[in-house]
Structure formats: structure tokens, C-alpha cells
Design a protein around this motif. Structure first.
Motif, mmCIF file in Angstrom:
data_model
loop_
_atom_site.group_PDB
_atom_site.id
_atom_site.type_symbol
_atom_site.label_atom_id
_atom_site.label_comp_id
_atom_site.label_asym_id
_atom_site.label_seq_id
_atom_site.Cartn_x
_atom_site.Cartn_y
_atom_site.Cartn_z
ATOM 1 N N THR A 1 42.562 39.230 39.890
ATOM 2 C CA THR A 1 41.921 40.529 40.059
ATOM 3 C C THR A 1 42.392 41.184 41.349
ATOM 4 O OG1 THR A 1 40.046 39.572 41.241
ATOM 5 C CG2 THR A 1 39.903 39.684 38.830
ATOM 6 N N THR A 2 42.159 42.475 41.437
ATOM 7 C CA THR A 2 42.572 43.227 42.622
ATOM 8 C C THR A 2 41.881 42.712 43.872
ATOM 9 O OG1 THR A 2 42.908 45.186 41.240
ATOM 10 C CG2 THR A 2 42.724 45.535 43.617
ATOM 11 N N SER A 3 40.606 42.371 43.750
ATOM 12 C CA SER A 3 39.864 41.872 44.914
ATOM 13 C C SER A 3 40.397 40.522 45.374
ATOM 14 C CB SER A 3 38.374 41.772 44.582
ATOM 15 O OG SER A 3 38.168 40.889 43.485
ATOM 16 N N ASP A 4 40.785 39.659 44.418
ATOM 17 C CA ASP A 4 41.353 38.359 44.789
ATOM 18 C C ASP A 4 42.661 38.531 45.555
ATOM 19 O OD1 ASP A 4 39.289 37.021 43.596
ATOM 20 O OD2 ASP A 4 40.344 36.695 41.692
ATOM 21 N N ILE A 5 43.498 39.425 45.063
ATOM 22 C CA ILE A 5 44.785 39.664 45.729
ATOM 23 C C ILE A 5 44.564 40.236 47.126
ATOM 24 C CG2 ILE A 5 46.879 41.067 45.654
ATOM 25 C CD1 ILE A 5 46.815 40.845 42.626
ATOM 26 N N ALA A 6 43.646 41.183 47.244
ATOM 27 C CA ALA A 6 43.385 41.814 48.541
ATOM 28 C C ALA A 6 42.855 40.803 49.552
ATOM 29 C CB ALA A 6 42.403 42.963 48.372
#
Length: 450
Positions: A205-210
Motif C-alpha cells: 500500500t501507499t502508506s507502507d511504502i511511505a
């Protein structure tokens, strides 16, 4: 004027370290930087001393960028116009790369009965196992018992060799980096970060990558608190240890964006970009994903000098440059860097002997750069013509038969005809040696030069 204003602001607001960081941000054009400093004789004496002190901290950068003639001229000029002896001394330190004598390797301790080895900082970082440093100045330490301290005999001036110390267990790179981070991160945290990078699925997910990118930058920022002479090697080791090449394309885009927003020095930023974005581009054998193209755009827009010196030039001068990589570089120049940076791009590529490339796809990128017809000065065209002549002489077997080489010649002549007039004879000699079908077209264009 903009360079002067930012330099003065760095000196006033950031002091010596601010000037050093400012130099890092302009490491790609130190000749212009030096000219700006030499023209700044109207500044207050205190500001000039701060500026030159910052330049001393980056003396190796200037030494690498300046030839002997340039440095001699600079020293002569500064001694003629500058009355302050301290500034003159700093200038000599910058251009003559004078360094203070190294500290003595052995010094007597306070009680005059013990010779303790001094700890001399070093920037050499080697991978693999490392031994923990032992402080022999402490009288009682678990690893250095007092019975094993080195003592002097009253009848001899030299020291008696110490009894052998107990063997010290080596440590791995991750533990070593954790120690250098001054307890800002533990070895287990770095191990967890390495594991999360290697096990990251492409569907994260985007939050995991960030959050993962934030953790990487946090770990790197801890190393940047170290002195300048050793922070960069540790940063390189961290990038290698974290296996940043395992990041997904989307993660590289997020990390690049956050890295640019962090506003590190250009030198440290380039270290991370080379370990992520450049490696990914140079490894491409098929169409480069849109995420990486966007990352290139981010770098080109915010850090054009890094985009040129650390991405564009290495890719185009690589012996393995292929069509997807060259297509990405075309987009980098066209959509990211833009015509205003064409003079700098041309200068850097010519200095890297890009016209000697045996790959037509590389020469096609060069042709497209000239095809934009961005404003170039006469000295830039002079460099180009001389480079064309050198390319024909250095590798005639590949260059003279290349259609794209003749196309570059034709494009330069037609787009910058007024600037090529003085080189008409030299251009005719170059075109005459070319044997491709495009050579005759180039010859006709050269004949029309007034």
C-alpha cells in the motif's frame, strides 16, 4: 547575482558549515563559483573570512576541479586585490591543498608511565567484519585489564611491548552502522528495515511504502550527523547494506521525492540516488516504467546538476547504453531539464567524450539536444567542433561510417550556422572523412556557410 546572494546568505546564516553545504550544492560548476568569490571583494571582511574558511573545508573539491593554471591565476589575483593576510592564507590552503601535519601516533599519558595510542579519525570504511575499537587510555576496562597496560622501564627510553590482548569478536556491517549512528538506531532496527525492503511485495500500500521510505531517510540522516569527512562513506555503506536495489519502482519514486524534499547537500543526495534510481535505469533492458520516469523528472526539476552529472552523463557514456535507457535520457532532457540548461548539458557531455560513442542510439540523443536550437555561446560551439574532430581521429572505424555521427554534424551546422562560420574548414575536413549516406548532406550544408 543569484549565486552571490545565496552564498552571502549561507555565510551569514550558516557560517562555515553553511558555506561548505552551499559548495556541495554547486559542486558541478566550481569554476563559476570561484569567479563569484573572487569578484566579492566588496563584502565585509568577516563574511569573506567565513566564505574562504568554508572553501578550505572543501579544498579537495576545488583541487579536483581546477587545473594548475587556473589555481595559479586565482592565487595571483587574490593576493593582488585582497589586503587581509588571513584571507590570503586561507586562499593558499584552498588552492595548494595544504594540510596540517598529522597528529603523533603515540603520546604519553598523564602519569608518564603509560603510552596510550591516540584515536585518529578516519574515513576509510571497509565492508565485512570489523573489530571493536579499544581505548587503551582507560586504566581499567573489561577488554584491557590494568595488568596488560604498556609500561616504561626506568632504564630504557623505548616502550616495552604489551602483553597480547584477548581476541576481540568481529562485528558485522549492520552492528557497525548502528554504533556509528550514536544509538539513534539499533542493529535490530536496521535488520528489520533490511528484511522489510527485501520482502516488500509489489502490491504494498501507499502508506507502507511511505513509512518504509521515511525509515530509510531517518537511518541515513543519523549518519549525516557525523563529521563531513566520514559521513559519506558510511552513507554509501548504509545504501549497500539496505539493498536499496530491491525497492519497487513505486518505492523509488516515493523515496526520490522525499529525498529531494529533505534538502540534503547535493553530494549526499547523489549517493542515495546512485544507489536507487541510477542503478535501476542502467539495469533496464526494456521500456523503463512510468514511476522511474517520474522520479527522473523530479530530480531534473529540483536538482538539475545531479540529473546531468550523476544520471545523464553516466548513462550516455556507458558501454552498455541501450535503446530504453537512451529513450529515458531523451525524456529527461526534453521534459525535465529543458532548453535553458542546454549549454551545461553540452559542456558536460563533450567533456565526457560522448561523441566517441559507438552507439547510434546515444548519438541520436545528442542530435536531439542540438535540434532544439537552444541558445549557445561561441565557446560552446568551439568545443563541439573540436570534439567532432577528436572523435573522427580517435575512432575512425566506427565514427566515420556512422549515419548518426554525420547527422549530429549536420544538425550542429544547420542550427548554429552563424557560430560555425569560423570553423568552416575544420568542418569540411570532418565531413570529408565521413563515409555514410548522411555525410554528403552535411557537406552541402557546410558549403553554404558564408
Amino acid at each position: 547575482m543569484e549565486l552571490r546572494a545565496t552564498l552571502v546568505a549561507a555565510a551569514v546564516n550558516g557560517g562555515v558549515h553553511g558555506v561548505a553545504a552551499h559548495i556541495d550544492d554547486h559542486v558541478g560548476d566550481l569554476h563559476s563559483y570561484l569567479s563569484c568569490v573572487l569578484d566579492a571583494q566588496d563584502l565585509p571582511l568577516g563574511v569573506k573570512r567565513v566564505i574562504w574558511s568554508g572553501m578550505v573545508h572543501r579544498a579537495t573539491r576545488f583541487a579536483a576541479a581546477m587545473d594548475a593554471t587556473r589555481t595559479s591565476h586565482a592565487l595571483t589575483l587574490i593576493s593582488a586585490v585582497e589586503t587581509d593576510r588571513y584571507v590570503n592564507h586561507l586562499a593558499r590552503l584552498v588552492f595548494q591543498a595544504q594540510k596540517p601535519p598529522p597528529p603523533a601516533a603515540w603520546m604519553p599519558s598523564v602519569d608518564t608511565c603509560v603510552i596510550a595510542r591516540m584515536s585518529v579519525p578516519t574515513c576509510n570504511v571497509s565492508t565485512g567484519k570489523r573489530a571493536v575499537d579499544v581505548d587503551l587510555t582507560k586504566p581499567s576496562s573489561p577488554s584491557t585489564p590494568s595488568s596488560k597496560r604498556i609500561k616504561l622501564d626506568d632504564d630504557h627510553d623505548s616502550g616495552i611491548p604489551a602483553a597480547p590482548l584477548d581476541p576481540i569478536d568481529p562485528i558485522d556491517d549492520i552492528t557497525y552502522l548502528a554504533m556509528k549512528m550514536d544509538k539513534r538506531a539499533s542493529a535490530s532496527q536496521i535488520l528489520a528495515l533490511v528484511s522489510s525492503i527485501k520482502s516488500t511485495p509489489s502490491s504494498s500500500t501507499t502508506s507502507d511504502i511511505a513509512s518504509r521510505c521515511d525509515a530509510i531517510l531517518h537511518a541515513a540522516s543519523s549518519l549525516l550527523q557525523l563529521p563531513e569527512y566520514c559521513s559519506t562513506p558510511y552513507l554509501e555503506l548504509l545504501c549497500s547494506t539496505l539493498a536499496l536495489t530491491s525497492l519497487s519502482d513505486d518505492a523509488v519514486l516515493v523515496l526520490t521525492t522525499k529525498l529531494v524534499e529533505a534538502k540534503w547537500t547535493s553530494y549526499d543526495t547523489a549517493v542515495v540516488l546512485e544507489s536507487t534510481l541510477l542503478v535501476r535505469v542502467q539495469a533496464a533492458t526494456s521500456a523503463i516504467p512510468r514511476s522511474l520516469l517520474k522520479a527522473l523528472q523530479v530530480v531534473a526539476t529540483s536538482l538539475p546538476h545531479i540529473a546531468i552529472d550523476r544520471i545523464l552523463v553516466p548513462v550516455l557514456t556507458s558501454a552498455t547504453a541501450n535503446a530504453p535507457q537512451c529513450e529515458a535520457m531523451t525524456r529527461l532532457v526534453r521534459d525535465g531539464l529543458g532548453p535553458s540548461l542546454t549549454p551545461l548539458i553540452v559542456t558536460r557531455l563533450i567533456a565526457a567524450n560522448v561523441l566517441h560513442s559507438p552507439h547510434d542510439r546515444v548519438l541520436l540523443v545528442v542530435q536531439q539536444i542540438f535540434n532544439v536550437k537552444a541558445p549557445l555561446a561561441q565557446d560552446a560551439i568551439d568545443l563541439v567542433v573540436h570534439a567532432l574532430a577528436r572523435a573522427v581521429s580517435a575512432s575512425p572505424a566506427t565514427t566515420t561510417a556512422s549515419i548518426k555521427f554525420a547527422s549530429v554534424l549536420f544538425t550542429v551546422v544547420t542550427k548554429y550556422a552563424a557560430l560555425c562560420v569560423r570553423h568552416r574548414d575544420a568542418l569540411l575536413a570532418i565531413a570529408t572523412k565521413c563515409t555514410s549516406s548522411m555525410a554528403k548532406t552535411a557537406l552541402r550544408a557546410i558549403d553554404k556557410l558564408a
